[in-house]
Scaffold this motif. Structure first.
Motif, PDB file in Angstrom:
ATOM      1  N   UNK A 228      41.147 133.533 133.321  1.00 10.28           N
ATOM      2  CA  UNK A 228      41.216 132.659 134.498  1.00 10.28           C
ATOM      3  C   UNK A 228      41.056 133.436 135.805  1.00 10.28           C
ATOM      4  N   UNK A 229      41.312 134.745 135.764  1.00 16.38           N
ATOM      5  CA  UNK A 229      41.160 135.587 136.951  1.00 16.38           C
ATOM      6  C   UNK A 229      39.746 136.130 137.112  1.00 16.38           C
ATOM      7  N   UNK A 230      38.896 135.915 136.127  1.00 16.60           N
ATOM      8  CA  UNK A 230      37.542 136.458 136.163  1.00 16.60           C
ATOM      9  C   UNK A 230      36.667 135.531 137.007  1.00 16.60           C
ATOM     10  N   UNK A 231      36.803 135.656 138.311  1.00 16.01           N
ATOM     11  CA  UNK A 231      36.209 134.692 139.244  1.00 16.01           C
ATOM     12  C   UNK A 231      34.846 135.147 139.760  1.00 16.01           C
ATOM     13  N   UNK A 232      33.998 135.586 138.852  1.00 15.59           N
ATOM     14  CA  UNK A 232      32.617 135.940 139.189  1.00 15.59           C
ATOM     15  C   UNK A 232      31.708 135.255 138.177  1.00 15.59           C
ATOM     16  N   UNK A 233      30.432 135.109 138.472  1.00 15.75           N
ATOM     17  CA  UNK A 233      29.529 134.507 137.485  1.00 15.75           C
ATOM     18  C   UNK A 233      29.605 135.270 136.161  1.00 15.75           C
ATOM     19  N   UNK A 234      29.904 134.549 135.093  1.00 20.01           N
ATOM     20  CA  UNK A 234      30.137 135.193 133.793  1.00 20.01           C
ATOM     21  C   UNK A 234      29.369 134.462 132.708  1.00 20.01           C
ATOM     22  N   UNK A 235      28.564 135.213 131.968  1.00 16.78           N
ATOM     23  CA  UNK A 235      27.836 134.675 130.823  1.00 16.78           C
ATOM     24  C   UNK A 235      28.513 135.132 129.539  1.00 16.78           C
ATOM     25  N   UNK A 236      28.362 134.339 128.493  1.00 18.62           N
ATOM     26  CA  UNK A 236      28.999 134.614 127.208  1.00 18.62           C
ATOM     27  C   UNK A 236      27.941 134.572 126.118  1.00 18.62           C
ATOM     28  N   UNK A 237      27.998 135.544 125.217  1.00 18.45           N
ATOM     29  CA  UNK A 237      27.100 135.590 124.064  1.00 18.45           C
ATOM     30  C   UNK A 237      27.936 135.728 122.800  1.00 18.45           C
ATOM     31  N   UNK A 238      27.574 134.982 121.763  1.00 24.01           N
ATOM     32  CA  UNK A 238      28.277 135.063 120.480  1.00 24.01           C
ATOM     33  C   UNK A 238      27.283 134.861 119.351  1.00 24.01           C
ATOM     34  N   UNK A 239      27.594 135.418 118.190  1.00 27.76           N
ATOM     35  CA  UNK A 239      26.797 135.191 117.002  1.00 27.76           C
ATOM     36  C   UNK A 239      27.443 134.134 116.128  1.00 27.76           C
ATOM     37  N   UNK A 240      26.649 133.240 115.584  1.00 31.76           N
ATOM     38  CA  UNK A 240      27.230 132.175 114.761  1.00 31.76           C
ATOM     39  C   UNK A 240      27.790 132.710 113.449  1.00 31.76           C
ATOM     40  N   UNK A 241      27.364 133.927 113.030  1.00 29.29           N
ATOM     41  CA  UNK A 241      27.855 134.520 111.787  1.00 29.29           C
ATOM     42  C   UNK A 241      28.887 135.612 112.032  1.00 29.29           C
ATOM     43  N   UNK A 242      29.491 135.616 113.211  1.00 31.01           N
ATOM     44  CA  UNK A 242      30.499 136.610 113.568  1.00 31.01           C
ATOM     45  C   UNK A 242      31.812 136.290 112.852  1.00 31.01           C
ATOM     46  N   UNK A 243      32.262 137.177 111.985  1.00 28.99           N
ATOM     47  CA  UNK A 243      33.524 136.976 111.276  1.00 28.99           C
ATOM     48  C   UNK A 243      34.717 137.530 112.058  1.00 28.99           C
ATOM     49  N   UNK A 244      34.492 138.566 112.889  1.00 26.49           N
ATOM     50  CA  UNK A 244      35.602 139.185 113.614  1.00 26.49           C
ATOM     51  C   UNK A 244      36.040 138.351 114.814  1.00 26.49           C
TER      52      UNK A 244
END
Length: 308
Positions: A228-244
């Protein structure tokens, strides 16, 4: 992806954290170019970002560093592993490599993303982060949400996952069996053998004591306030097969971030997104730099010229 190593750094230096711990730092690319700072994850090292360094350093100044206990950064005693230490170390790296007020794209994979969340409320992030990229990471409930153990959610799965991730057994040499295990736990089913080998060599090089110490920190992780404190433009990437860190984490981050500028879920990709999907990760970093670093530099130049 060509598995050519990263080029030789333009310079190396040592950053000193607030507790006196030293950090190995490498800087690539031309001085004065838009800056990018890359933070690797648990059991990895600067070598994990080889593809990004190689592609971005042609026209960006790229900073990479070894988290404490990883790569060429010395280990510390048991009390020195914490999310506070992650944030302290990042602050030290930013102070050592960026000019006062200089802004950069900060990208973190796995524990590197957690580093950015841990440091989110600190002045250094407000001063230096133009934009952020979070790859294959989460803010809390890492053990409970992990899919490494193929069982229904519950206490038994959580207990077994905690035992596996915190196992004290040495990883030993890289073998066909160890690569198969690593691929199952951390990479997508279609990962190319050479990419699996690269990841295995990096992960197996992490000292056992360091691996275990950080596993305890990650098992108790709660950085929801940091998101909630990360108040800058932030992109997120994830893999659909990520088990961790399965996509449930990425979706939660995207929903909680004050200024999320996109969530990319990569079909069939596992946890090691910068190695498994280097073109996508590199392109996203480049896009963020062009939008939020180069654009800001251009506006500053225009304002200066107008004032003159």
């Amino acid at each position: 992806m060509s598995l050519i190593p990263a080029p030789a750094p333009a310079r190396t230096l040592t950053a000193v954290s607030v507790d006196g711990s030293t950090l190995h730092v490498e800087v690539y690319g031309p001085e004065g170019a838009p800056a990018v700072v890359l933070a690797h994850g648990w059991t990895c090292s600067t070598a994990f970002w080889a593809a990004q360094v190689r592609e971005l350093s042609a026209d960006h100044r790229v900073v990479v560093y070894d988290q404490r206990g990883h790569g060429r950064t010395p280990a510390v005693d048991r009390s020195g592993y914490s999310t506070r230490a992650l944030a302290d170390d990042l602050e030290a790296v930013l102070a050592a490599t960026l000019a006062p007020g200089e802004r950069a794209v900060l990208a973190g994979h796995s524990m590197g993303g957690m580093t950015l969340m841990a440091a989110a409320g600190r002045p250094a992030l407000r001063d230096h982060a133009a934009a952020v990229l979070l790859c294959s990471t989460g803010a809390s409930r890492l053990v409970a949400e992990s899919l490494v153990v193929p069982m229904r959610p519950g206490r038994v799965r959580t207990r077994l996952t905690r035992l596996i991730l915190g196992a004290r057994a040495p990883l030993g040499p890289v073998t066909p069996v160890s690569k198969a295990i690593l691929k199952y736990a951390t990479m997508g089913p279609g990962s190319a053998p050479d990419r699996v080998t690269v990841c295995a060599r990096i992960v197996h090089a992490c000292p056992r004591a360091v691996r275990v110490a950080w596993s305890h920190v990650l098992a108790e992780l709660d950085l929801e306030a940091g998101v909630r404190e990360l108040r800058v433009p932030t992109a997120v990437i994830a893999g659909t097969a990520d088990r961790l860190t399965p996509p449930v984490h990425a979706r939660a981050l995207a929903a909680a971030l004050p200024l999320c500028v996109g969530l990319d879920e990569l079909a069939g990709i596992g946890h090691m997104t910068p190695v498994e999907a280097p073109e996508v990760v590199t392109a996203r970093i480049r896009e963020l730099a062009a939008t939020y670093v180069s654009g800001e530099r251009d506006r500053t130049t225009e304002q200066t010229e107008e004032a003159v």
